[in-house]
Design an enzyme around this catalytic site. Structure first.
Site, PDB file in Angstrom:
ATOM      1  N   SER A  86       0.791  -1.236   0.000  1.00 36.21           N
ATOM      2  CA  SER A  86       0.000   0.000   0.000  1.00 36.21           C
ATOM      3  C   SER A  86       0.823   1.285   0.000  1.00 36.21           C
ATOM      4  O   SER A  86       0.248   2.370  -0.112  1.00 36.21           O
ATOM      5  CB  SER A  86      -0.954   0.017   1.194  1.00 36.21           C
ATOM      6  N   LYS A  89       0.154   3.645  -2.803  1.00 38.43           N
ATOM      7  CA  LYS A  89      -0.914   4.643  -2.749  1.00 38.43           C
ATOM      8  C   LYS A  89      -0.358   6.064  -2.703  1.00 38.43           C
ATOM      9  O   LYS A  89      -1.068   7.019  -3.043  1.00 38.43           O
ATOM     10  CB  LYS A  89      -1.818   4.391  -1.538  1.00 38.43           C
ATOM     11  N   SER A 141      -6.051   3.487   4.252  1.00 38.77           N
ATOM     12  CA  SER A 141      -5.492   2.602   3.236  1.00 38.77           C
ATOM     13  C   SER A 141      -6.585   1.834   2.498  1.00 38.77           C
ATOM     14  O   SER A 141      -6.463   0.634   2.217  1.00 38.77           O
ATOM     15  CB  SER A 141      -4.496   1.611   3.868  1.00 38.77           C
TER      16      SER A 141
END
Length: 373
Positions: A86, A89, A141
Site C-alpha cells: 500500500s 498509494k 489505506s
C-alpha cells in the site's frame, strides 16, 4: 570484346563500394549509472565514511534522506526492486490530487466497493467527495477508495498510464504500477529509493501533506458519518511525525515510508520487505537521520523531477527547390567516412586488381583485332 574491360571496371567499383560501406564493429553500450549516484548501486549497507552506522533493522532495503536537500544519508539495497504493497498509494495520491476537483461527488461502482483487502467501507451511493476518498486512501489505506478515485479519473487503464507517467517524471525508474491500491500483481514493483522520492514529491503538495498527517476524520455514511483513523502509528508515538504511508501483503511483507520534522528540518525513511513489527526500528532510523543531517557526507541524493518537455514545433514543408542539408553527406562519402584502415586497404586492393584485369583484357582485344586486319 571492348565490353569486357568496361564490365570488369564496373564490377571492381561495385565490390570496392561494398567493401568500404561495410559497417564498423559495434561496441557494447555502457550501462547508465544508478539514479541518485554511483554508491547507490550497492546491494548491502551504504553508510557515510567517518560517521557511525545507522541502527540495525530487519528491513531488506531502506533509505534515509534529507527532505530539504534531497541528500541520501544512508541506505541498504536502495534500488532493489520489491513489492510496494500500500505504499504505492503515495503514487496514486501524488498523481491524482492535481487532476481531480476535491469537491466532486463520486458514486463508487460495485467493482470499487468490492475490492479485496483493506477498505474504508464504501457503498454505491453518491455521498463521497474526492476529498473524502483521498482521506480514506491515505489514512485508512482503503483499496475501495483507490478504485473509486481511479474511476473518477476516467477509469483504471487511464489511471495506470497516468501513474506510470508520473513515476517516469519523478525518475522513479524502479517503479511499475499495476494497481492503484498496491495489491500484489505480477510485474508491479518499486524500491526504497523510489518510495523516498515519491514521498518527497508528495509532501511538497499541501493537500497530500494534510491527508497523510490527519490522525482522525469524520467519514460520510448513508445516514450520518463514522470516524476513521490513520494507520500510521508513529503519528501518535514519534515527536514531529507528519506521515506518510504503511503497507502490507503476504508477498510484500511490511513496507513503510515515514517523515518527521524537527527544528525546521524533515527526514524521510523508507523501508521494504520487513518481516514484522517495524515501528521502533523506523523511529531509531529517523533519530539517526536527524543526528547525521548536516554532519555526515551524503552517499547519494534524491533527484529532482524531469523538466516539462517543450511543445514541439511543426516541421517545415519540403519543396522541390529545397537545398540538401549540409549535414547530410552523399551516400558514398558517408559510407567511406565510417570505414577503418582495414576496410580502406581492402578496397584499394580490389580497385587495383580490377583495373589490372581490365587493362589485360583491353590489350588482348587490341592484339586480336590487329591480327584480323
Amino acid at each position: 570484346m571492348k565490353l569486357v574491360p568496361v564490365t570488369a571496371l564496373l564490377v571492381a567499383v561495385t565490390f570496392t563500394g561494398a567493401a568500404q560501406a561495410s559497417p564498423a564493429p559495434t561496441q557494447t553500450p555502457t550501462p547508465p549509472p544508478p539514479v541518485g549516484g554511483d554508491l547507490l548501486a550497492g546491494r548491502g549497507l551504504i553508510k557515510p565514511v567517518g560517521f557511525k552506522a545507522p541502527p540495525k533493522t530487519k528491513a531488506t532495503a531502506y533509505v534515509i534522506a534529507d527532505h530539504e536537500t534531497g541528500q541520501v544519508l544512508a541506505a541498504k539495497d536502495p534500488h532493489g526492486r520489491y513489492r510496494p504493497a500500500s505504499t504505492l498509494k503515495m503514487l496514486t495520491a501524488a498523481t491524482l490530487i492535481p487532476k481531480l476537483d476535491k469537491t466532486l461527488k463520486v458514486r463508487p461502482s460495485r467493482n470499487a466497493v468490492n475490492q479485496e483487502g483493506s477498505a474504508v467501507g464504501l457503498q454505491t451511493r453518491p455521498i463521497y467527495t474526492v476529498d473524502d476518498l483521498f482521506k480514506a486512501l491515505m489514512m485508512s489505506s482503503g483499496n475501495d477508495a483507490a478504485m473509486a478515485l481511479a474511476e473518477a479519473n476516467g477509469g483504471l487503464d487511464k489511471t495506470m498510464r497516468d501513474m506510470n507517467d508520473e513515476a517516469k517524471r519523478l525518475q522513479a525508474n524502479d517503479t511499475v504500477a499495476k494497481t492503484p491500491s498496491g495489491l500484489d500483481k505480477p510485474g508491479q514493483s518499486s524500491s526504497a529509493y523510489d518510495l523516498a522520492l515519491i514521498a518527497r514529491s508528495g509532501l511538497s503538495d499541501k493537500d497530500f501533506r494534510r491527508y497523510v498527517s490527519t490522525k482522525t476524520a469524520k467519514f460520510p455514511a448513508p445516514k450520518k458519518w463514522y470516524e476513521i483513523s490513520n494507520h500510521n502509528k508513529l503519528l501518535w508515538r514519534y515527536k514531529g511525525m507528519i506521515g506518510v504511508k504503511n503497507g502490507w501483503t503476504t508477498k510484500a511483507q511490511s513496507t513503510f515510508v515515514g517523515a518527521a520534522t524537527r527544528d525546521g528540518h524533515t527526514i524521510i525513511v523508507s523501508i521494504m520487505k520487513h518481516e514484522g513489527y517495524f515501528w521502533e526500528e523506523v523511529a531509531d532510523l529517523l533519530d539517526w537521520g536527524f543526528a547525521a543531517r548536516g554532519k555526515a557526507t551524503p552517499v547519494g541524493r534524491l533527484v529532482d523531477p524531469l523538466p516539462d518537455e517543450p511543445a514541439q514545433q511543426a516541421a517545415p514543408v519540403a519543396t522541390s527547390h529545397a537545398t540538401p542539408s549540409p549535414s547530410r553527406k552523399p551516400m558514398m562519402d558517408a559510407a567511406a567516412s565510417e570505414q577503418d584502415a582495414s576496410t580502406r586497404t581492402m578496397g584499394s586492393v580490389v580497385i587495383g586488381g580490377g583495373l589490372l584485369f581490365g587493362l589485360v583484357w583491353l590489350g588482348y582485344g587490341i592484339r586480336r583485332r590487329r591480327r584480323r586486319l
